[in-house]
Design an enzyme around this catalytic site. Structure first.
Site, short mmCIF file in Angstrom:
data_model
loop_
_atom_site.label_atom_id
_atom_site.label_comp_id
_atom_site.label_asym_id
_atom_site.label_seq_id
_atom_site.Cartn_x
_atom_site.Cartn_y
_atom_site.Cartn_z
N TYR A 74 65.37 32.07 -9.23
CA TYR A 74 65.75 32.12 -7.81
C TYR A 74 64.83 31.18 -7.03
O TYR A 74 64.50 30.11 -7.53
CB TYR A 74 65.73 33.59 -7.33
CG TYR A 74 66.59 33.74 -6.10
CD1 TYR A 74 67.96 33.43 -6.14
CD2 TYR A 74 66.05 34.13 -4.89
CE1 TYR A 74 68.74 33.51 -4.99
CE2 TYR A 74 66.83 34.22 -3.74
CZ TYR A 74 68.17 33.90 -3.80
OH TYR A 74 68.94 33.96 -2.67
N ASP A 86 71.98 40.16 3.60
CA ASP A 86 70.57 40.24 3.26
C ASP A 86 69.70 39.34 4.14
O ASP A 86 68.56 39.69 4.43
CB ASP A 86 70.36 39.88 1.77
CG ASP A 86 68.94 40.17 1.37
OD1 ASP A 86 68.51 41.32 1.55
OD2 ASP A 86 68.25 39.24 0.91
#
Ligand code: NAD
Length: 538
Positions: free
Chosen positions: A93, A258
């Site tokens: 990520y 998010d």
């Protein structure tokens, strides 16, 4: 999906064990001769993965290797990530995924996830049914318009839903078979991509206005029809679209954003932890934001909810949150404020001087969400230190060059008194012989655990109470030992344990609010653990 055998089984990433297949399995599944004779353990396989990764120099090449591993052997991929999250999360990520998205058109090998373009607006159900799994519970979807701090990357943004879902599974055990990454192709305004022969998306400018909203509407309708128990997580949409979409659907379907809600939750977790560290009730904190945009409002909204939960009235809660933007302090007499800014505009003299506003408002914490690198000057930090024994300094702007101050500046200008956490990472440092480990507000402590709780309870909605519960649960888990090192967030190496604890608390909240689709189990922790995916060969 039906389990294959033989040659196809070896190439089925969900069911292969590669060299770990034992003798009788090799005979049963017709694998004899397709593998070398040696029978290995998963640890031996990981040793091989780590050896190969060591030979690779650039993070982007490690990313490609790991993506390939996910395509070949899912269990081994997740086992590898979990074996050392602090090392592997930055490779699958952020920050590596940013470069991977920018280069997606050039480095892509096997497509992953679903690509839904505006051309298929009326056929979204059909596309969703092409996915081989029929019971999808978690979708992360982007339209690629604001990928991290990199801007419009069109469908190359697919790397973000893929990476984020890998984190749901690695960090909290959300089973990968229930997850689905999706990119919506609404065009791109990225000229470089539009002129790149290897850009694999639609070659048209971005859809806007009603046509765009109708596309999103068609998507939500089709997804909730084909996958009725699904939670949709919006990711990296441009600010205005993000907030509009969230507001439109949050009370109708199970959904959250998010960037808006996870960010707010982790920032609030930091402030709750600091209150614990200082042994001071949370409701005695007072916040001054530098920046009054989307990030400021997400965080401030959640702070207001936390103040109310701790017994303050809404008016008292707002009075503890002040904001300062490009035109100065938000005060009642200003005529340039948007409706949603008004509750944070207080009765006070206008001011264009942030440092002197500090002396007047006397905040316990300042939060930088202005995008202006260096805006927390020496004077700002010294003023905070003159009115607080332990000034709380949170420069949250990204990337590092936009951080309102560095960790070193905060510690040295406050003479080691600052409690510091930032949006971008800063390395540990020594000031006056003492080592400080700067905290980083990382949503990874919030969204995977929230996802596990939603998946396990089959929650119908995602509420602010659930997010606030997650904040409180993260803050509870910082140990005295962490505090001593200057940490106000748990160490990333403990992510799985932290996520279980957070998920249990969020699940309790889901049952309390009547939003679960299942009957409350006797032992929630045991139940949550039983729902978690473990990357072991079966
Ligand atoms: P935004 O554009 O919506 O808001 C920026 C705000 O800063 C505006 O209110 C603007 O008036 C104000 N501003 C600009 N220049 C200023 C100046 N010189 N003095 C005072 N105020 C000034 O942006 P946003 O979405 O709110 O994001 C802000 C920052 O927060 C970005 O750098 C983003 O990377 C960061 N952020 C970090 C996280 C995280 O997890 N760390 C999450 C979200 C956003």
């Amino acid at each position: 999906m039906k389990k294959s055998t033989g040659y196809l089984m070896l190439r089925d990433p969900r069911n292969t064990k590669g060299t770990v297949f034992n003798k009788s399995e090799r005979r049963k599944y017709k694998l004899e001769g397709l593998l070398p004779d040696g029978i290995e353990t998963i640890d031996k396989q990981i040793q091989r993965v780590q050896g190969q990764l060591k030979q690779i120099e650039l993070p982007i090449h490690k990313y490609i290797y790991l993506s390939n591993l996910l395509d070949i052997n899912e269990t081994l991929f997740f086992h590898t990530i979990i074996s050392d999250p602090a090392t592997f999360l930055p490779l699958v990520y952020t920050p590596t995924v940013g470069e991977a998205c920018e280069k997606f058109g050039h480095i892509a090998r096997r497509p992953r996830g679903l690509f839904i373009s505006i051309k298929n607006k009326n056929r979204i159900e059909t596309l969703l049914k092409n996915w081989p799994v029929k019971d999808i519970r978690f979708i992360v979807v982007t339209d690629g318009q604001r990928i991290l701090g990199l801007g419009d990357l069109g469908i190359c943004g697919i790397g973000i839903p893929i990476g984020k879902l890998a984190l749901y599974t690695s960090c909290a055990g959300v089973p990968p078979e229930y997850t689905l990454p999706i990119v919506l192709d609404a065009g791109t305004d990225n000229e470089k991509f539009l002129n790149d022969p290897l850009y694999p998306g639609l070659r048209q400018k971005r859809l806007k206005g009603k046509a765009y909203d109708d596309f999103i509407g068609a998507f939500v309708k089709a997804v909730t029809k084909v996958f009725p128990k699904v939670c949709i997580q919006w990711e990296d949409f441009a600010g205005v679209n993000a907030i509009r979409i969230l507001e439109k659907y949050r009370d109708k379907v199970c959904t959250f954003n998010d960037d808006v809600q996870g960010t707010a939750a982790i920032a609030v977790a930091g402030f709750i932890a600091v209150s614990r560290l200082l042994n001071k009730p949370f409701k005695e904190q007072r916040f001054l934001f530098l920046g009054a945009g989307a990030a400021a409002f997400g965080i401030a909204d959640m702070l207001v909810k936390k103040f109310q939960k701790d017994g303050l009235s809404k008016e008292e809660a707002y009075k503890r949150c002040w904001m300062f933007d490009v035109n100065g302090l938000l005060v009642k007499s200003r005529t340039d404020l948007a409706d949603h800014q008004l509750p944070f505009a207080h009765d006070s003299e206008p001011s264009n001087d942030f440092a002197s506003s500090i002396l007047k408002i006397k905040p316990t914490a300042i939060i930088g969400v202005s995008t202006v690198g260096g805006a927390f000057t020496q004077q700002v930090i010294e003023n905070m230190s003159s009115i607080n024994e332990r000034p709380i300094i949170f420069p949250y702007s990204n990337p590092t060059s936009h951080s309102e101050c560095t960790a070193e500046q905060a510690y040295s200008w406050s003479k080691g008194k600052a409690i510091f956490a930032s949006g971008s990472p800063f390395a540990p440092l020594t000031y006056n012989g003492k080592t400080f480990t700067p905290g980083q507000g990382n949503n990874v402590f919030i969204f995977p655990a929230l996802g596990l709780a939603i998946y396990s309870t089959e929650a119908k909605r995602v509420t602010d109470e659930m997010l606030l519960t997650a904040s409180e649960a993260v803050a509870e888990q910082i140990t005295e030992e962490d505090f001593a090192k200057g940490l106000i967030y748990p160490p990333v190496k403990n992510i799985r344990e932290v996520s279980i604890n957070v998920a249990v608390k969020v699940a309790e909240e889901i049952f309390r609010s009547g939003l679960a689709r299942i009957k409350k189990p006797k032992n929630i922790r045991k139940f949550i653990k039983s729902k978690m995916y473990e990357p072991v060969y079966k």
